[in-house]
Design a protein around this motif. Sequence first.
Motif, PDB file in Angstrom:
ATOM      1  N   VAL A 335       0.827  -1.205   0.000  1.00 13.54           N
ATOM      2  CA  VAL A 335       0.000   0.000   0.000  1.00 13.54           C
ATOM      3  C   VAL A 335       0.861   1.254   0.000  1.00 13.54           C
ATOM      4  O   VAL A 335       1.959   1.293   0.557  1.00 13.54           O
ATOM      5  CB  VAL A 335      -0.964   0.041   1.212  1.00 13.54           C
ATOM      6  CG1 VAL A 335      -1.914  -1.135   1.191  1.00 13.54           C
ATOM      7  CG2 VAL A 335      -0.203   0.105   2.530  1.00 13.54           C
ATOM      8  N   LEU A 336       0.350   2.275  -0.652  1.00 15.66           N
ATOM      9  CA  LEU A 336       0.918   3.618  -0.626  1.00 15.66           C
ATOM     10  C   LEU A 336      -0.173   4.508  -0.061  1.00 15.66           C
ATOM     11  O   LEU A 336      -1.167   4.803  -0.723  1.00 15.66           O
ATOM     12  CB  LEU A 336       1.326   4.056  -2.032  1.00 15.66           C
ATOM     13  CG  LEU A 336       1.953   5.449  -2.184  1.00 15.66           C
ATOM     14  CD1 LEU A 336       3.135   5.632  -1.244  1.00 15.66           C
ATOM     15  CD2 LEU A 336       2.400   5.671  -3.632  1.00 15.66           C
ATOM     16  N   LEU A 337      -0.004   4.888   1.209  1.00 15.01           N
ATOM     17  CA  LEU A 337      -1.042   5.609   1.926  1.00 15.01           C
ATOM     18  C   LEU A 337      -0.903   7.111   1.719  1.00 15.01           C
ATOM     19  O   LEU A 337       0.141   7.685   2.009  1.00 15.01           O
ATOM     20  CB  LEU A 337      -0.961   5.284   3.419  1.00 15.01           C
ATOM     21  CG  LEU A 337      -1.962   5.986   4.338  1.00 15.01           C
ATOM     22  CD1 LEU A 337      -3.383   5.552   4.021  1.00 15.01           C
ATOM     23  CD2 LEU A 337      -1.631   5.705   5.798  1.00 15.01           C
ATOM     24  N   ASP A 338      -1.950   7.728   1.235  1.00 12.69           N
ATOM     25  CA  ASP A 338      -1.944   9.178   1.064  1.00 12.69           C
ATOM     26  C   ASP A 338      -2.653   9.820   2.245  1.00 12.69           C
ATOM     27  O   ASP A 338      -3.338   9.156   3.029  1.00 12.69           O
ATOM     28  CB  ASP A 338      -2.632   9.560  -0.250  1.00 12.69           C
ATOM     29  CG  ASP A 338      -2.086  10.852  -0.832  1.00 12.69           C
ATOM     30  OD1 ASP A 338      -1.571  11.676  -0.063  1.00 12.69           O
ATOM     31  OD2 ASP A 338      -2.178  11.031  -2.066  1.00 12.69           O
ATOM     32  N   ASP A 339      -2.484  11.116   2.380  1.00 13.43           N
ATOM     33  CA  ASP A 339      -3.086  11.887   3.468  1.00 13.43           C
ATOM     34  C   ASP A 339      -3.302  13.298   2.957  1.00 13.43           C
ATOM     35  O   ASP A 339      -2.374  14.108   2.926  1.00 13.43           O
ATOM     36  CB  ASP A 339      -2.154  11.878   4.685  1.00 13.43           C
ATOM     37  CG  ASP A 339      -2.456  12.984   5.680  1.00 13.43           C
ATOM     38  OD1 ASP A 339      -3.654  13.238   5.933  1.00 13.43           O
ATOM     39  OD2 ASP A 339      -1.503  13.600   6.197  1.00 13.43           O
ATOM     40  N   VAL A 340      -4.500  13.571   2.498  1.00 12.36           N
ATOM     41  CA  VAL A 340      -4.821  14.910   1.993  1.00 12.36           C
ATOM     42  C   VAL A 340      -6.064  15.417   2.702  1.00 12.36           C
ATOM     43  O   VAL A 340      -6.848  14.635   3.250  1.00 12.36           O
ATOM     44  CB  VAL A 340      -5.055  14.904   0.462  1.00 12.36           C
ATOM     45  CG1 VAL A 340      -3.770  14.579  -0.289  1.00 12.36           C
ATOM     46  CG2 VAL A 340      -6.161  13.897   0.086  1.00 12.36           C
ATOM     47  N   ALA A 341      -6.234  16.717   2.696  1.00 10.77           N
ATOM     48  CA  ALA A 341      -7.437  17.301   3.284  1.00 10.77           C
ATOM     49  C   ALA A 341      -7.928  18.418   2.394  1.00 10.77           C
ATOM     50  O   ALA A 341      -7.135  19.166   1.814  1.00 10.77           O
ATOM     51  CB  ALA A 341      -7.145  17.829   4.693  1.00 10.77           C
ATOM     52  N   VAL A 342      -9.240  18.506   2.283  1.00  8.55           N
ATOM     53  CA  VAL A 342      -9.877  19.567   1.498  1.00  8.55           C
ATOM     54  C   VAL A 342     -11.013  20.149   2.328  1.00  8.55           C
ATOM     55  O   VAL A 342     -11.473  19.527   3.292  1.00  8.55           O
ATOM     56  CB  VAL A 342     -10.432  19.033   0.154  1.00  8.55           C
ATOM     57  CG1 VAL A 342      -9.312  18.521  -0.732  1.00  8.55           C
ATOM     58  CG2 VAL A 342     -11.482  17.943   0.383  1.00  8.55           C
ATOM     59  N   PRO A 343     -11.491  21.344   1.981  1.00  9.16           N
ATOM     60  CA  PRO A 343     -12.690  21.850   2.658  1.00  9.16           C
ATOM     61  C   PRO A 343     -13.825  20.839   2.530  1.00  9.16           C
ATOM     62  O   PRO A 343     -13.997  20.216   1.462  1.00  9.16           O
ATOM     63  CB  PRO A 343     -12.997  23.148   1.904  1.00  9.16           C
ATOM     64  CG  PRO A 343     -11.668  23.569   1.319  1.00  9.16           C
ATOM     65  CD  PRO A 343     -10.966  22.300   0.982  1.00  9.16           C
ATOM     66  N   VAL A 344     -14.591  20.654   3.585  1.00  4.55           N
ATOM     67  CA  VAL A 344     -15.613  19.607   3.588  1.00  4.55           C
ATOM     68  C   VAL A 344     -16.555  19.699   2.381  1.00  4.55           C
ATOM     69  O   VAL A 344     -16.869  18.662   1.770  1.00  4.55           O
ATOM     70  CB  VAL A 344     -16.402  19.622   4.922  1.00  4.55           C
ATOM     71  CG1 VAL A 344     -17.564  18.621   4.879  1.00  4.55           C
ATOM     72  CG2 VAL A 344     -15.463  19.298   6.080  1.00  4.55           C
ATOM     73  N   PRO A 345     -17.015  20.881   1.955  1.00  2.00           N
ATOM     74  CA  PRO A 345     -17.889  20.930   0.774  1.00  2.00           C
ATOM     75  C   PRO A 345     -17.220  20.402  -0.503  1.00  2.00           C
ATOM     76  O   PRO A 345     -17.920  20.064  -1.468  1.00  2.00           O
ATOM     77  CB  PRO A 345     -18.229  22.416   0.648  1.00  2.00           C
ATOM     78  CG  PRO A 345     -18.077  22.958   2.030  1.00  2.00           C
ATOM     79  CD  PRO A 345     -16.915  22.213   2.604  1.00  2.00           C
ATOM     80  N   ALA A 346     -15.878  20.358  -0.524  1.00  2.00           N
ATOM     81  CA  ALA A 346     -15.165  19.878  -1.708  1.00  2.00           C
ATOM     82  C   ALA A 346     -14.959  18.366  -1.693  1.00  2.00           C
ATOM     83  O   ALA A 346     -14.401  17.812  -2.654  1.00  2.00           O
ATOM     84  CB  ALA A 346     -13.809  20.583  -1.835  1.00  2.00           C
ATOM     85  N   LEU A 347     -15.392  17.681  -0.642  1.00  3.68           N
ATOM     86  CA  LEU A 347     -15.166  16.239  -0.559  1.00  3.68           C
ATOM     87  C   LEU A 347     -15.765  15.447  -1.728  1.00  3.68           C
ATOM     88  O   LEU A 347     -15.112  14.529  -2.238  1.00  3.68           O
ATOM     89  CB  LEU A 347     -15.709  15.700   0.770  1.00  3.68           C
ATOM     90  CG  LEU A 347     -14.810  15.911   1.992  1.00  3.68           C
ATOM     91  CD1 LEU A 347     -15.545  15.507   3.266  1.00  3.68           C
ATOM     92  CD2 LEU A 347     -13.517  15.117   1.858  1.00  3.68           C
ATOM     93  N   GLU A 406      -5.664  21.646  -6.010  1.00  5.63           N
ATOM     94  CA  GLU A 406      -6.582  22.346  -6.910  1.00  5.63           C
ATOM     95  C   GLU A 406      -7.922  22.638  -6.245  1.00  5.63           C
ATOM     96  O   GLU A 406      -8.634  23.571  -6.639  1.00  5.63           O
ATOM     97  CB  GLU A 406      -6.794  21.515  -8.180  1.00  5.63           C
ATOM     98  CG  GLU A 406      -5.556  21.466  -9.069  1.00  5.63           C
ATOM     99  CD  GLU A 406      -5.684  20.424 -10.166  1.00  5.63           C
ATOM    100  OE1 GLU A 406      -6.822  19.950 -10.400  1.00  5.63           O
ATOM    101  OE2 GLU A 406      -4.655  20.071 -10.782  1.00  5.63           O
ATOM    102  N   LEU A 407      -8.263  21.856  -5.210  1.00  5.58           N
ATOM    103  CA  LEU A 407      -9.524  22.044  -4.499  1.00  5.58           C
ATOM    104  C   LEU A 407      -9.337  22.852  -3.215  1.00  5.58           C
ATOM    105  O   LEU A 407     -10.146  22.767  -2.292  1.00  5.58           O
ATOM    106  CB  LEU A 407     -10.146  20.679  -4.186  1.00  5.58           C
ATOM    107  CG  LEU A 407     -10.599  19.869  -5.413  1.00  5.58           C
ATOM    108  CD1 LEU A 407     -11.011  18.460  -5.016  1.00  5.58           C
ATOM    109  CD2 LEU A 407     -11.751  20.583  -6.127  1.00  5.58           C
ATOM    110  N   ASP A 408      -8.252  23.650  -3.186  1.00  2.00           N
ATOM    111  CA  ASP A 408      -7.957  24.520  -2.039  1.00  2.00           C
ATOM    112  C   ASP A 408      -7.693  23.732  -0.767  1.00  2.00           C
ATOM    113  O   ASP A 408      -7.999  24.186   0.346  1.00  2.00           O
ATOM    114  CB  ASP A 408      -9.091  25.531  -1.789  1.00  2.00           C
ATOM    115  CG  ASP A 408      -9.237  26.520  -2.934  1.00  2.00           C
ATOM    116  OD1 ASP A 408      -8.199  26.894  -3.516  1.00  2.00           O
ATOM    117  OD2 ASP A 408     -10.376  26.908  -3.245  1.00  2.00           O
ATOM    118  N   GLY A 409      -7.099  22.548  -0.926  1.00  2.00           N
ATOM    119  CA  GLY A 409      -6.793  21.708   0.217  1.00  2.00           C
ATOM    120  C   GLY A 409      -5.323  21.742   0.566  1.00  2.00           C
ATOM    121  O   GLY A 409      -4.586  22.649   0.180  1.00  2.00           O
ATOM    122  N   THR A 410      -4.890  20.728   1.287  1.00  2.00           N
ATOM    123  CA  THR A 410      -3.506  20.638   1.729  1.00  2.00           C
ATOM    124  C   THR A 410      -2.923  19.278   1.375  1.00  2.00           C
ATOM    125  O   THR A 410      -3.647  18.277   1.291  1.00  2.00           O
ATOM    126  CB  THR A 410      -3.392  20.861   3.255  1.00  2.00           C
ATOM    127  OG1 THR A 410      -2.033  20.666   3.667  1.00  2.00           O
ATOM    128  CG2 THR A 410      -4.272  19.900   4.042  1.00  2.00           C
TER     129      THR A 410
END
Length: 456
Positions: A335-347, A406-410
């Motif tokens: 597995v290659l585990l990612d960890d990103v976060a975006v504003p909840v409305p962008a989920l 692109e979705l204003d996340g991190t």
Amino acid sequence: MTTTVDMLGARLREVLGEKATTDPDRMGSYTRDQSLLTTAGVPAALVKATSVDDVAATMTVAHELSIPVVTRGAGTGLAGAANALDGCIVLSVAGMNRILDIDAAARTATVEPGVINGDLAEAARAQGLWYVPDPGSRAISSIGGNLATNAGGICCAKYGVTGDHVAALTAVLADGRVIRTGAKTRKNVAGLDLTHLLVGSEGTLAVIVEATMRLRTAPTAATTVVAFFDSAEKAIEAVLAVAAVAEPCQLELMDAVTIDAVNRFTRMGLDESAGAMLLIQCDGRSAVQEAADCAAACTRVGATEVFHTDDPEEGDAFTAARRMALPALEAMGTVLLDDVAVPVPALPRMLERIQDAAERHSVTIGTFGHAADGNLHPTIVFDAGELGAQDRARGAFDDIVHAALELDGTISGEHGIGVLKAPYMSDMIGSVERELMLSVKAAFDPRNILNPGRGI
């Protein structure tokens, strides 16, 4: 002819005795964390510190010889921040594992960095108190590592990340000097906030050797809601509906791939036909009413099944299913585990982009995470022995990270930057901001020996 490694080994043994070694066989298991697809170098020495004096002595020698130092705790990190560098000193603080004090009246716990998160939680519980931060790896991750990455977890939307629960720190600077930051008081605005500058710095500014963490009164029993949906997008619609009527302490998402993996791994019998599952827990005096409101919100947006329980054992069983998400996916392959976060409305759009990445690169991706704060863990599963599979996995990983931006996340919500996310930092922050960060690093560590090239 005396080499730098010989000189380093001699100096470390002179001040630390058997706590220091240059034996490759003894250093082998200390070269990397759990991020298996990141690079790791060959260290020149290993120090197993058991005291602040050990850390200070190590840093004094490293500073004198300009030797890089990589600090590690339990080694459970997922971004390669604790991976060895060629010729470095690996400084293990896992042996600094004492709970020094629990002050029930002040609701604080003072601990060494090697204390395991779950051990602190148990010690607090014995005093009728609650240590809140739970990164999901509670049973194996250390407080020092949680601080170094500012670890998040399942309760963040309501209770915040690790840094929101730290009152004061003791740390050793790159030249061996010891500093103390923060205060045990509930309020403190004296000077610049060095405490929260160190939190999340991934060992690049100083070595944390003691932490005073805030505790809370023990929570009331949680009330649990489990809801199944035809699709992940419909589940996210429910997340927004829940947020309008309640403030749950947990709001966790598992997609269809993850549900299937957990079922096969645990035989828990989750709804095999579901496109997604939400695990919701409410605590506090209004937990029962809030949970009922959450269940009603899920029903309104079209949940195919909603289960509601006040039974702690049943609630713990569903929480255990969520905690098994990563082990279950790991059982399917590499597995290659990612960890990103975006504003909840962008989920919803983020989930679409994850699915696009899976199809484009012909990989399996199971997505789970903390829906209440927009933090997802898309987990790319592949056969490491298959020709080209690793490159496809990395391509999907790259697409996911750029989609978050692109979705204003991190690029990272809680795992940190380390080695894994370092290539994306120039896209995440501006050149002036990066310059400021490097200036801060230079002020703390003018010889650039503390985990150089990581975290910034």
